[in-house]
Design a protein around this motif. Sequence first.
Motif, mmCIF file in Angstrom:
data_model
loop_
_atom_site.group_PDB
_atom_site.id
_atom_site.type_symbol
_atom_site.label_atom_id
_atom_site.label_comp_id
_atom_site.label_asym_id
_atom_site.label_seq_id
_atom_site.Cartn_x
_atom_site.Cartn_y
_atom_site.Cartn_z
ATOM 1 N N VAL A 125 -10.526 0.111 5.305
ATOM 2 C CA VAL A 125 -10.598 1.531 4.635
ATOM 3 C C VAL A 125 -11.636 2.383 5.604
ATOM 4 O O VAL A 125 -11.363 3.313 5.947
ATOM 5 C CB VAL A 125 -10.943 1.456 3.234
ATOM 6 C CG1 VAL A 125 -11.249 3.018 3.074
ATOM 7 C CG2 VAL A 125 -9.885 1.098 2.473
ATOM 8 N N HIS B 241 -11.011 -5.587 2.865
ATOM 9 C CA HIS B 241 -10.684 -4.280 2.512
ATOM 10 C C HIS B 241 -11.540 -2.832 2.669
ATOM 11 O O HIS B 241 -11.277 -1.965 2.990
ATOM 12 C CB HIS B 241 -9.935 -4.177 1.222
ATOM 13 C CG HIS B 241 -10.767 -4.481 0.155
ATOM 14 N ND1 HIS B 241 -11.450 -3.519 -0.381
ATOM 15 C CD2 HIS B 241 -11.095 -5.640 -0.521
ATOM 16 C CE1 HIS B 241 -12.396 -4.129 -1.457
ATOM 17 N NE2 HIS B 241 -11.861 -5.434 -1.351
ATOM 18 N N SER C 114 0.802 -1.183 -0.187
ATOM 19 C CA SER C 114 -0.033 0.198 -0.208
ATOM 20 C C SER C 114 0.856 1.276 0.241
ATOM 21 O O SER C 114 0.605 2.202 -0.641
ATOM 22 C CB SER C 114 -0.828 -0.235 1.126
ATOM 23 O OG SER C 114 -0.181 0.010 2.401
ATOM 24 N N LEU D 296 -9.222 4.931 7.214
ATOM 25 C CA LEU D 296 -8.763 6.165 6.445
ATOM 26 C C LEU D 296 -8.984 7.451 7.140
ATOM 27 O O LEU D 296 -8.146 8.181 6.913
ATOM 28 C CB LEU D 296 -9.528 5.972 4.962
ATOM 29 C CG LEU D 296 -9.271 6.984 4.278
ATOM 30 C CD1 LEU D 296 -7.707 6.705 3.626
ATOM 31 C CD2 LEU D 296 -10.098 6.606 2.957
ATOM 32 N N LEU E 159 -3.925 0.754 -1.493
ATOM 33 C CA LEU E 159 -4.627 -0.348 -0.812
ATOM 34 C C LEU E 159 -3.960 -1.704 -1.066
ATOM 35 O O LEU E 159 -3.729 -1.954 -2.288
ATOM 36 C CB LEU E 159 -6.084 -0.253 -1.277
ATOM 37 C CG LEU E 159 -6.947 -1.197 -0.720
ATOM 38 C CD1 LEU E 159 -7.230 -1.034 0.805
ATOM 39 C CD2 LEU E 159 -8.464 -0.991 -1.302
ATOM 40 N N VAL F 103 -3.792 0.145 4.123
ATOM 41 C CA VAL F 103 -4.103 1.313 3.594
ATOM 42 C C VAL F 103 -2.940 2.387 3.628
ATOM 43 O O VAL F 103 -2.395 2.582 4.841
ATOM 44 C CB VAL F 103 -5.592 2.000 3.769
ATOM 45 C CG1 VAL F 103 -5.464 2.304 5.291
ATOM 46 C CG2 VAL F 103 -5.867 3.046 2.845
ATOM 47 N N TYR G 42 -5.529 6.838 -2.354
ATOM 48 C CA TYR G 42 -4.779 6.223 -1.337
ATOM 49 C C TYR G 42 -4.211 4.753 -1.923
ATOM 50 O O TYR G 42 -4.912 4.165 -2.828
ATOM 51 C CB TYR G 42 -5.475 6.061 -0.113
ATOM 52 C CG TYR G 42 -6.783 5.242 -0.270
ATOM 53 C CD1 TYR G 42 -7.070 3.860 -0.442
ATOM 54 C CD2 TYR G 42 -8.254 6.042 -0.413
ATOM 55 C CE1 TYR G 42 -8.206 3.366 -0.423
ATOM 56 C CE2 TYR G 42 -9.320 5.524 -0.339
ATOM 57 C CZ TYR G 42 -9.352 3.925 -0.723
ATOM 58 O OH TYR G 42 -10.624 3.246 -0.765
#
Length: 227
Positions: free
Chosen positions: A193, A189, A99, A197, A151, A164, A149
């Motif tokens: 996130v 995922h 990531s 995030l 990932l 992330v 971003y």
Amino acid sequence: YRLLQTLLDLGYVRRSPGDDRYQLSLKIRGLSEGFEDEHWISAVAAPVLLDLTKSISWPCDVSTLEGVRMIIRDTTHRVAPLSIDRNMVGRELPLLGSSAGLAYIAFTSAAERTTLLSLLARSEDPADAPARDTAYAERVIAATQRLGYGLRQGGPIWPHSGAVALPITDGDRVLGCISAIWMARVIGHDEGVERCLAPLRGAKATIEARLTAGANQDAGLSTSRAD
């Protein structure tokens, strides 16, 4: 050890909370013009990483580019309640397989990205093989740019984790990346996130603000000395 303690007392070195190693602090910049960016990025990022981990419970890293690899400079794997791995400081991360690597290569300048992809395509390391598929490399980089971003969920190197990452920037320059890592078998995922995030963006903004404040302070000191 006495010398190290003296340097600690004077504020020129610090002990990393991630692995108890001694690292240079921001104050060292007053002694040498050759002080490398990655050391002071790590010094500024360390307390922010700790606060981020307290917020999300998952481990977090800060990494910078060295050659064609991202190198983990500081981490909270050792202290995170939901830590997955150990001894991560100094670990190498592939640009197209992590990531942090994706966040770096997607948001660096076009010229640097072209150079890195060219070097990766000539690499014999299996981790760099995706770069030889130009269409694939361009596709994953474009997807990362759209998301905003980097990932990763699983993968051949770390199948047990997802992550992330966001770039730490100074104007148009990418200084490094900050990442949050979770157990892939625990959350997917999308959930990773969703959980990580927003706090990660807050941590990125704090690091960038502190770097700017430090640069402005240094500029003020230089002006004062000149006067």
